[in-house]
Design an enzyme around this catalytic site. Structure first.
Site, PDB file in Angstrom:
ATOM      1  N   MET A   1      11.432   5.321  -5.476  1.00 25.29           N
ATOM      2  CA  MET A   1      11.808   5.580  -4.084  1.00 25.29           C
ATOM      3  C   MET A   1      10.894   6.631  -3.452  1.00 25.29           C
ATOM      4  O   MET A   1       9.963   7.129  -4.073  1.00 25.29           O
ATOM      5  CB  MET A   1      13.270   6.014  -4.029  1.00 25.29           C
ATOM      6  CG  MET A   1      14.253   4.879  -4.192  1.00 25.29           C
ATOM      7  SD  MET A   1      15.962   5.462  -4.068  1.00 25.29           S
ATOM      8  CE  MET A   1      16.803   3.906  -3.742  1.00 25.29           C
TER       9      MET A   1
ATOM     10  N   GLU B   1       7.796   3.135  -2.888  1.00 25.28           N
ATOM     11  CA  GLU B   1       8.291   2.002  -2.109  1.00 25.28           C
ATOM     12  C   GLU B   1       7.633   1.888  -0.724  1.00 25.28           C
ATOM     13  O   GLU B   1       7.592   0.812  -0.147  1.00 25.28           O
ATOM     14  CB  GLU B   1       9.804   2.100  -1.935  1.00 25.28           C
ATOM     15  CG  GLU B   1      10.263   3.329  -1.156  1.00 25.28           C
ATOM     16  CD  GLU B   1      11.782   3.445  -1.075  1.00 25.28           C
ATOM     17  OE1 GLU B   1      12.483   2.534  -1.546  1.00 25.28           O
ATOM     18  OE2 GLU B   1      12.262   4.464  -0.542  1.00 25.28           O
TER      19      GLU B   1
ATOM     20  N   ASP C   1      13.850  12.454  -1.947  1.00 29.34           N
ATOM     21  CA  ASP C   1      12.465  12.212  -1.526  1.00 29.34           C
ATOM     22  C   ASP C   1      11.641  13.490  -1.407  1.00 29.34           C
ATOM     23  O   ASP C   1      10.413  13.418  -1.360  1.00 29.34           O
ATOM     24  CB  ASP C   1      12.448  11.494  -0.176  1.00 29.34           C
ATOM     25  CG  ASP C   1      13.184  10.168  -0.211  1.00 29.34           C
ATOM     26  OD1 ASP C   1      13.259   9.556  -1.287  1.00 29.34           O
ATOM     27  OD2 ASP C   1      13.704   9.752   0.843  1.00 29.34           O
TER      28      ASP C   1
ATOM     29  N   ARG D   1      26.813   6.791   6.233  1.00 29.14           N
ATOM     30  CA  ARG D   1      25.757   6.987   7.226  1.00 29.14           C
ATOM     31  C   ARG D   1      26.331   6.885   8.643  1.00 29.14           C
ATOM     32  O   ARG D   1      25.631   6.503   9.588  1.00 29.14           O
ATOM     33  CB  ARG D   1      24.633   5.968   7.008  1.00 29.14           C
ATOM     34  CG  ARG D   1      23.947   6.126   5.648  1.00 29.14           C
ATOM     35  CD  ARG D   1      22.706   5.270   5.553  1.00 29.14           C
ATOM     36  NE  ARG D   1      22.117   5.294   4.227  1.00 29.14           N
ATOM     37  CZ  ARG D   1      21.272   6.227   3.775  1.00 29.14           C
ATOM     38  NH1 ARG D   1      20.951   7.237   4.558  1.00 29.14           N
ATOM     39  NH2 ARG D   1      20.784   6.157   2.558  1.00 29.14           N
ATOM     40  N   THR D   2      27.595   7.249   8.789  1.00 28.39           N
ATOM     41  CA  THR D   2      28.224   7.259  10.109  1.00 28.39           C
ATOM     42  C   THR D   2      27.459   8.185  11.047  1.00 28.39           C
ATOM     43  O   THR D   2      27.173   9.333  10.708  1.00 28.39           O
ATOM     44  CB  THR D   2      29.685   7.735  10.005  1.00 28.39           C
ATOM     45  OG1 THR D   2      30.401   6.843   9.151  1.00 28.39           O
ATOM     46  CG2 THR D   2      30.346   7.778  11.373  1.00 28.39           C
TER      47      THR D   2
ATOM     48  N   ILE E   1      19.100   3.560  -9.177  1.00 29.88           N
ATOM     49  CA  ILE E   1      19.241   4.263 -10.448  1.00 29.88           C
ATOM     50  C   ILE E   1      18.777   5.713 -10.299  1.00 29.88           C
ATOM     51  O   ILE E   1      19.311   6.623 -10.927  1.00 29.88           O
ATOM     52  CB  ILE E   1      18.434   3.538 -11.548  1.00 29.88           C
ATOM     53  CG1 ILE E   1      19.115   2.208 -11.899  1.00 29.88           C
ATOM     54  CG2 ILE E   1      18.290   4.397 -12.797  1.00 29.88           C
ATOM     55  CD1 ILE E   1      18.315   1.348 -12.848  1.00 29.88           C
TER      56      ILE E   1
ATOM     57  N   GLY F   1      20.328  14.949   4.395  1.00 32.17           N
ATOM     58  CA  GLY F   1      18.893  14.859   4.600  1.00 32.17           C
ATOM     59  C   GLY F   1      18.508  14.900   6.059  1.00 32.17           C
ATOM     60  O   GLY F   1      19.245  15.439   6.907  1.00 32.17           O
TER      61      GLY F   1
END
Length: 342
Positions: free
Chosen positions: A170, A222, A128, A72-73, A273, A103
């Site tokens: 998620m 979530e 997602d 995630r740099t 998972i 994303g």
């Protein structure tokens, strides 16, 4: 032409299928040369790359994760980041353009870099399914299948003990995984961020099921909030993008359901998972088509675009269009299944 490929943000089943399709299409149709950029934007900042030839991508469609690594740099905030440093790296390595697979966060970085002069084509990736410019993203189908299998297993153990089972999936701020997996598994209640529900309503659904001699199954996203909650449930701090780490709402809801109804309740958090393992056939096909489409966008010089699925067609949209808004579950989709609750 030499093209760099990177994968950034959260990992996702199907990333390797995109890499394979892009490399094979570029080599066979356009005689391009490819390098893989390791660990997302970090690799582009530091010049950490590996060769991507036909042998390097052999058999990758069925393999989960990403052979390039991911991170995630932040392309601007990381030490040494920014368009000038990245362009210098590209010039030094002879890279003419970038295919960035990621994303919302990755594509936002890609848009900013493109506006600052870097040639980039985007490929949408998220389990997602929350990018509004494309009907579906690869990784989503795999996540739904994993959640469905987990839900099927929870139903059998719930039936054995006559317990209420609460399955958390998620999705962050959208409920697509919960909606699709909940319908697939025949959940008695589906709770999603777009539609807050009171504890009284949840308890009534659960009690109806139990009174019919069934073990209730609740599927919750979530990011779900009860009607009296001001923000999403989070006890895990913030991530690299300064966003709250979601997860654990089921562990809050299960004891509340038990207290409200008197029915023994248990929570299961699927977590990462859903990101792991081999992609489904549908995700392999979609990822492959995206990889092909990305290389053809490069060949057309259509920099600043993103490949997307519209109906059954692969199309291109601008990165501005891609980042216009989140694709949330519309009220009509939720209303059409509510009569199945309880």
């Amino acid at each position: 032409m030499r093209i760099g490929i990177l994968t950034s943000g959260g990992d996702c089943p199907g990333l390797n299928a995109v890499i394979r399709a892009a490399v094979l299409t570029g080599i066979k149709e356009y005689d391009y040369d490819f390098v893989g950029i390791r660990d997302g934007w970090r690799g582009l900042i530091e010049g950490d790359v590996r060769a991507l030839n036909r042998s390097a991508v052999r058999g990758l469609s069925r393999v989960g994760g990403t052979i390039l690594g991911t991170s995630r740099t932040h392309p601007y905030d990381a030490e040494g980041g920014g368009p000038e440093r990245m362009k210098a790296t590209m010039d030094r390595l002879g890279i003419d353009g970038i295919i960035a697979i990621g994303g919302e966060g990755t594509l936002a970085g890609a848009r900013r870099l493109f506006n600052d002069g870097l040639p980039i084509v985007g490929v949408p990736k998220t389990i997602d399914n929350d990018l509004d410019a494309t009907d579906y993203t690869f990784g989503f189908d795999t996540a739904v299948e994993i959640a469905t299998e987990a839900g099927d297993r929870l139903r059998t153990t719930g039936d054995s003990h006559m317990r209420c089972m609460v399955l958390e999936v998620m999705g962050r701020h959208v409920g697509w995984i919960a909606l699709h997996s909940g319908v697939s598994v025949g959940a008695h209640v589906i709770l999603i961020p777009e539609h807050p529900v009171s504890m009284e309503e949840i308890g009534e659904y659960v009690r109806q099921v139990y009174d019919r001699g069934r073990a209730p199954l609740v599927v919750v996203s979530e990011g779900f909030k009860l009607k009296d909650m001001e923000q999403e449930y989070s006890t895990k701090g913030i991530d690299e993008a300064n966003r709250p780490r979601l997860g654990g709402i089921s562990e809050m809801l299960a004891p509340m359901i038990q207290e409200h109804t008197g029915i023994e309740s248990r929570a299961t958090v699927l977590g990462h998972i859903q990101r792991g393992g081999a992609p489904t056939g549908a995700d392999r096909v979609l990822a492959t088509r995206f990889g092909i489409g990305a290389v053809r966008a490069v060949a057309d010089g259509d920099w600043g675009s993103m490949v997307a699925l519209r109906g059954t067609d692969i199309v291109r949209v601008t990165l501005d269009e891609a980042l216009g808004s989140l694709k949330t579950v519309p009220a009509s989709r939720y209303e059409e299944i509510k009569h199945l609750f309880g």
